[in-house]
Write an enzyme that holds these catalytic residues in place. Sequence first.
Site, mmCIF file in Angstrom:
data_model
loop_
_atom_site.group_PDB
_atom_site.id
_atom_site.type_symbol
_atom_site.label_atom_id
_atom_site.label_comp_id
_atom_site.label_asym_id
_atom_site.label_seq_id
_atom_site.Cartn_x
_atom_site.Cartn_y
_atom_site.Cartn_z
ATOM 1 N N ASP A 13 45.138 -39.621 -84.541
ATOM 2 C CA ASP A 13 45.138 -39.348 -83.101
ATOM 3 C C ASP A 13 46.091 -40.319 -82.426
ATOM 4 O O ASP A 13 46.428 -41.357 -82.985
ATOM 5 C CB ASP A 13 43.721 -39.517 -82.532
ATOM 6 N N SER A 14 46.503 -40.011 -81.203
ATOM 7 C CA SER A 14 47.312 -40.962 -80.446
ATOM 8 C C SER A 14 46.442 -42.121 -79.952
ATOM 9 O O SER A 14 46.934 -43.215 -79.724
ATOM 10 C CB SER A 14 47.974 -40.271 -79.256
ATOM 11 N N CYS A 77 44.131 -34.556 -82.541
ATOM 12 C CA CYS A 77 44.801 -34.828 -81.264
ATOM 13 C C CYS A 77 45.375 -33.507 -80.792
ATOM 14 O O CYS A 77 46.207 -32.902 -81.484
ATOM 15 C CB CYS A 77 45.907 -35.853 -81.499
ATOM 16 N N GLU A 154 36.299 -42.421 -70.259
ATOM 17 C CA GLU A 154 36.577 -43.805 -70.668
ATOM 18 C C GLU A 154 35.900 -44.806 -69.741
ATOM 19 O O GLU A 154 35.594 -45.924 -70.146
ATOM 20 C CB GLU A 154 38.087 -44.034 -70.751
ATOM 21 N N CYS A 192 40.254 -30.922 -75.643
ATOM 22 C CA CYS A 192 40.638 -32.334 -75.650
ATOM 23 C C CYS A 192 39.546 -33.105 -76.368
ATOM 24 O O CYS A 192 38.360 -32.845 -76.145
ATOM 25 C CB CYS A 192 40.804 -32.848 -74.222
ATOM 26 N N HIS A 194 38.356 -35.933 -75.995
ATOM 27 C CA HIS A 194 37.430 -36.725 -75.170
ATOM 28 C C HIS A 194 36.275 -35.875 -74.629
ATOM 29 O O HIS A 194 35.238 -36.407 -74.266
ATOM 30 C CB HIS A 194 38.161 -37.330 -73.972
#
Lengths: 300, 300
Positions: A13-14, A77, A154, A192, A194
């Site tokens: 992943d990035s 990703c 986050e 995504c 996240h």
Amino acid sequence: VKADTTPTIGVFDSGFGGLTVLRALLQQMPHARYVFLGDTARLPYGSKSRRTIAKYAAESAQFLINEQGAEYLVIACNTASALALDAIQEAVPVPVLGVIEPGAQAARAASQTGDVLVIATDATVQSHAYANACKALGLHGIERACPLLVPLVEEGWTDNAVTAEVIRIYLDQLQADAAAENLHPDTLVLGCTHYPLLRPLIEKVLIEHGPKEIRVIDSAEATAERAAKLFHQQNSGAPGRGHREANFASRGEDPDSQTREANCAQVHCFATDSVEKFERLGSRFLGCPTGPVELVDLGG
Amino acid sequence: VKADTTPTIGVFDSGFGGLTVLRALLQQMPHARYVFLGDTARLPYGSKSRRTIAKYAAESAQFLINEQGAEYLVIACNTASALALDAIQEAVPVPVLGVIEPGAQAARAASQTGDVLVIATDATVQSHAYANACKALGLHGIERACPLLVPLVEEGWTDNAVTAEVIRIYLDQLQADAAAENLHPDTLVLGCTHYPLLRPLIEKVLIEHGPKEIRVIDSAEATAERAAKLFHQQNSGAPGRGHREANFASRGEDPDSQTREANCAQVHCFATDSVEKFERLGSRFLGCPTGPVELVDLGG
């Protein structure tokens, strides 16, 4: 062929969001060995060009394969899968799986109307990778970038009135887009890595504000299921490799916490910079401690 | 010494947020020539280590000086100013100004109680650069990272109920931190180049939810004022360079739109990747069109 029968799966992943894909992989294939690389020095890929992303992703893939012995690669990703899957597949000699197509396939299995909503980052939406994957499967994908959701996750605001309101605004805009085209979506793809952490809140917003009939598809989960199926086929098909099958075995059950921690010990994480944030937030994505994250230099 | 008497000022940021500093510079020194570099290929600096940021920032500074002829450098990036100002000053032969100290100095001029709130990105807060700069001036700085504000600005939600609520939550947390230490802040420093776009909303939240007596200090504005003063001193002090003074002259007035557009024509913007987002959002930060943004490759 190594004497060791435990396969090594590289996950890339990035950042560390792809740990949600690794979490799903651990559930599907608890006995594999995992090496995870977060290219944190060069994130976010989302603001970068296709050429740059392809170069970074190929370098990361080569590290996992050449230096960490990965025999399979999962691109955990969405941006890299959307913009660089072909380039990575060309650059490395092992099987490579991205997250876009499994997400679209799960949507096809779930949708009755054939109209599918997709939420993702700006770069993923601009690539139209989900819309194209949906189209190839006879679905109509309606995409929307939701750039606030990653920072909300986050920040840890995964069960918060502000986040619920942001989700409601984005879903309203998506519904309006769908209505304008006279479409009737019944499926929402989380495009995504996240977003799985927001799934309970997204489902709550759908129940409270409607439309209630929308089913949520998690690309991370769909990718892990597809990976398990693929790897199972490949290993049972090859003569003399049947014994490796056992190492992929999963009963599809949610493991108890002790088992999950034992499985997490099979995970080795690397990052190209800033391991602090990775270690601090990573465990929430992985569902167990990441262990010490090792710093690697890929140049750049 | 060039025959041309118009000075060239290099302005550097990891992205395009620093255009708010350039906007303030244009207001203070409308007749200078400006070269702006956004190191967009490697943003955000906030998630990277000090060593990496110093390397990137020095490379960007050298591009502006060696290839674009910048005679002065403004680091229009709080993270780079916080973590790499010394390293940049060592790496280049021209005067370099960051945004942290001017912000702290403006806070000292504004504050009666000596207690100052600072909002900024994660990396800037973790560096404690503002708290240290405040301390050196006899102030007490209370810092808080507000990682949602940058994406809210980039989403264009600068006058929106969700954003107001996010600001209220952050300010409440800051007030609670201050109260816990028995401090009485009367000044709020905007320690991120994106935040000037939120200034009207922040002031509205302060008026509606209190405390009303808090004055807002914009680091971008403070830096431009300090730059104008510094450059004026340097040029009027050097023999035979006094004639350059006129080119810095500003009446401190907000120029009319025609004048502003003429001044903006003196701006040349470069980015290391993804000029599309820069061109799309940059004009909102600069207050006029950025013009075509030129792509440069600094390696990496």
